[in-house]
Design an enzyme around this catalytic site. Structure first.
Site, PDB file in Angstrom:
ATOM      1  N   ASN A 109      -9.832  15.720 -21.378  1.00 37.44           N
ATOM      2  CA  ASN A 109      -9.104  14.658 -21.655  1.00 37.44           C
ATOM      3  C   ASN A 109      -8.155  14.306 -20.736  1.00 37.44           C
ATOM      4  OD1 ASN A 109      -9.636  14.642 -24.636  1.00 37.44           O
ATOM      5  ND2 ASN A 109      -8.444  16.734 -25.024  1.00 37.44           N
ATOM      6  N   HIS A 126      -8.158  20.822 -17.290  1.00 42.20           N
ATOM      7  CA  HIS A 126      -8.805  21.915 -17.984  1.00 42.20           C
ATOM      8  C   HIS A 126      -9.850  21.314 -18.851  1.00 42.20           C
ATOM      9  CE1 HIS A 126      -5.647  20.155 -20.641  1.00 42.20           C
ATOM     10  NE2 HIS A 126      -6.632  20.494 -21.507  1.00 42.20           N
TER      11      HIS A 126
HETATM   12  P1  AMP Z   1      -5.305  18.765 -24.342  1.00 39.28           P
HETATM   13  O1  AMP Z   1      -4.227  18.479 -22.999  1.00 39.28           O
HETATM   14  O2  AMP Z   1      -5.217  17.442 -25.028  1.00 39.28           O
HETATM   15  O3  AMP Z   1      -6.767  18.457 -23.632  1.00 39.28           O
HETATM   16  O4  AMP Z   1      -5.262  19.849 -24.900  1.00 39.28           O
HETATM   17  C1  AMP Z   1      -4.376  20.965 -24.591  1.00 39.28           C
HETATM   18  C2  AMP Z   1      -5.064  22.176 -25.534  1.00 39.28           C
HETATM   19  O5  AMP Z   1      -4.377  23.008 -25.175  1.00 39.28           O
HETATM   20  C3  AMP Z   1      -4.623  21.831 -26.934  1.00 39.28           C
HETATM   21  O6  AMP Z   1      -6.029  21.855 -27.684  1.00 39.28           O
HETATM   22  C4  AMP Z   1      -3.639  23.103 -27.325  1.00 39.28           C
HETATM   23  O7  AMP Z   1      -4.383  23.533 -28.699  1.00 39.28           O
HETATM   24  C5  AMP Z   1      -3.870  23.994 -26.192  1.00 39.28           C
HETATM   25  N1  AMP Z   1      -2.927  24.966 -26.088  1.00 39.28           N
HETATM   26  C6  AMP Z   1      -1.572  24.708 -25.867  1.00 39.28           C
HETATM   27  N2  AMP Z   1      -0.733  25.729 -25.734  1.00 39.28           N
HETATM   28  C7  AMP Z   1      -1.341  26.574 -25.789  1.00 39.28           C
HETATM   29  C8  AMP Z   1      -1.231  28.136 -25.358  1.00 39.28           C
HETATM   30  N3  AMP Z   1      -0.242  28.705 -25.203  1.00 39.28           N
HETATM   31  N4  AMP Z   1      -2.557  29.006 -25.381  1.00 39.28           N
HETATM   32  C9  AMP Z   1      -3.683  28.339 -25.714  1.00 39.28           C
HETATM   33  N5  AMP Z   1      -3.910  27.022 -25.913  1.00 39.28           N
HETATM   34  C10 AMP Z   1      -3.112  26.247 -25.882  1.00 39.28           C
END
Ligand code: AMP
Length: 115
Positions: free
Chosen positions: A86, A99
């Site tokens: 994303n 990521h």
């Molecule tokens: P995005 O930035 O939209 O690609 O997604 C970020 C992802 O990080 C989301 O799916 C969240 O559920 C995940 N996320 C946020 N904080 C944490 C955390 N502490 N540990 C694992 N995953 C996380």
């Protein structure tokens, strides 16, 4: 600038179980899984997003893809999986640290965009 949540995870400031870890890449479970397997493949070095990624970072991207495929294989995702990056507001990126989402464990369907 305050460290983002993935920098904190990588630094060990937020206790997290790593599925995979080397000097360049960390892999851990998404806290809010959207599929039976939902992992995040994250470069150890902070890149806010794709704009920070240069041609010379291509080796790192290849490494991340190899790790994704190896872990998918280990998790039994032999029917396939989906990788998602994303980016920006329209991409609904939440965490400002590059990521790759690795999703699998069920048929994810043909839709790759929200309606
Ligand atoms: P995005 O930035 O939209 O690609 O997604 C970020 C992802 O990080 C989301 O799916 C969240 O559920 C995940 N996320 C946020 N904080 C944490 C955390 N502490 N540990 C694992 N995953 C996380």
């Amino acid at each position: 600038m305050e460290a983002d949540v993935f920098c904190k995870i990588i630094a060990g400031d937020i206790p997290t179980e790593f599925v995979y870890r080397d000097d360049d890449v960390a892999v851990f479970a998404d806290i809010n899984p959207k599929a039976p397997v939902h992992l995040l493949i994250v470069p150890v070095r902070h890149y806010t997003g794709i704009a920070d990624f240069s041609e010379t970072d291509g080796k790192l991207l290849g490494h991340m893809l190899r790790i994704a495929h190896t872990i998918a294989d280990e998790r039994g995702l032999h029917e396939g999986y989906r990788l998602i990056i994303n980016e920006g507001a329209h991409g609904n990126k939440i965490v400002p640290h590059l990521h790759i989402h690795l999703l699998g464990g069920k048929n994810l369907g043909p839709k790759i965009v929200a309606e």
